[in-house]
Design a protein around this motif. Structure first.
Motif, PDB file in Angstrom:
ATOM      1  N   TRP A   1     -29.592  46.425 114.715  1.00 13.32           N
ATOM      2  CA  TRP A   1     -28.356  46.699 113.989  1.00 13.32           C
ATOM      3  C   TRP A   1     -27.129  46.536 114.865  1.00 13.32           C
ATOM      4  O   TRP A   1     -26.072  46.087 114.394  1.00 13.32           O
ATOM      5  CB  TRP A   1     -28.408  48.082 113.348  1.00 13.32           C
TER       6      TRP A   1
ATOM      7  N   ALA B   1     -23.856  51.253 111.989  1.00  9.05           N
ATOM      8  CA  ALA B   1     -25.225  50.913 112.401  1.00  9.05           C
ATOM      9  C   ALA B   1     -26.141  52.123 112.306  1.00  9.05           C
ATOM     10  O   ALA B   1     -27.291  52.015 111.854  1.00  9.05           O
ATOM     11  CB  ALA B   1     -25.212  50.358 113.821  1.00  9.05           C
TER      12      ALA B   1
ATOM     13  N   ALA C   1     -29.454  51.939 109.971  1.00  8.57           N
ATOM     14  CA  ALA C   1     -30.703  51.707 110.707  1.00  8.57           C
ATOM     15  C   ALA C   1     -31.937  52.294 110.023  1.00  8.57           C
ATOM     16  O   ALA C   1     -32.991  51.648 110.000  1.00  8.57           O
ATOM     17  CB  ALA C   1     -30.581  52.238 112.138  1.00  8.57           C
TER      18      ALA C   1
END
Length: 256
Positions: free
Chosen positions: A130, A158, A162
């Protein structure tokens, strides 16, 4: 007995009423969000956007009304049940990244996966992937204090994405960013949600950013109102604007 929510609505709310210390924040809001939809909730500051996201995401208990996730009632859950639901099924991005200062970027992104029981290898592999997708792989070994605001915010994105949660809530995620950085973060967030078929509920006071959504609704004084149609952003899905009903302010999801 109330009617069950539609099968294709991952989130469904009816007649939500919520006050903060006696001040009304939501006044009978009804809303449906389809699986995989990118929904923008617009409105000025103080209109109830954050409260609505808090109720939909089980962060706040409703005073009145119903909230459902995948046809399971959220409004009947206690504090522990709501916390478990947030941890296991939802991702969050706020106006501030709220990263753990002692952890590196990579460790911050891996943290929710580790807390959910993922092994170290799987968690850090996902974190690396990510960070790469968000074009900040070079920050992986740096702590937040060494990063600029736009980098920290992308790390927060992110971290939310994730674990690949079914629903991601983004509450004014671009508020502290200038226009170019805001567009970049919204483009990445909405594109990632679509590519992984995640549902994204975005709250923003900037109606122009709603062009990254498939559909938008507007809040004013705790009620849903007809939003102005933004200009679609290049490469994004169509924006279907739904007008609010009367009484319960009912707005339901429509197919894209």
């Amino acid at each position: 007995m109330s009617a069950a929510p539609p099968d294709n609505d991952v989130l469904w709310a009816r007649g939500i009423v919520k006050s903060h210390h006696g001040t009304p924040a939501l006044r009978g809001v009804s809303l449906g969000v389809q699986v995989g939809e990118v929904l923008a909730v617009t409105g000025p500051r103080g209109s109830g956007k954050s409260t609505l996201l808090g109720c939909l995401s089980a962060l706040l208990p409703v005073d009145e009304g119903e909230v459902w996730f995948n046809s399971s009632p959220v409004h009947t859950l206690g504090r522990t049940g709501r916390a478990r639901l947030r941890r296991d099924r939802f991702g969050f991005v706020g106006s501030q990244p709220h990263l753990v200062p002692e952890l590196t970027a990579r460790e911050n992104v891996a943290l929710p996966l580790l807390l959910a029981g993922a092994g170290n290898k799987a968690a850090y592999t996902a974190a690396d992937e990510w960070l790469e997708r968000l074009d900040i792989a070079d920050t992986r070994r740096l702590r937040p204090e060494r990063l600029v605001q736009s980098q920290r915010q992308r790390i927060a994105v992110a971290r939310a994405l994730a674990p690949l949660p079914p629903v991601v809530f983004a509450d004014d995620p671009t508020a502290p960013l200038h226009r170019e950085a805001a567009d970049q973060v919204l483009r990445i967030l909405s594109s990632a949600a679509r590519s992984h078929q995640l549902t994204l509920v975005l709250a923003t006071h900037d109606p122009e950013l709603a062009r990254y959504a498939d559909r938008s609704v507007a809040l004013a004084d705790g009620r849903l109102t007809p939003p102005a149609a933004p200009t679609p952003a290049p490469g994004t899905g169509p924006v279907a604007v739904a007008a609010a009903g009367t009484g319960s302010s009912a707005v339901s999801a429509t197919p894209r």
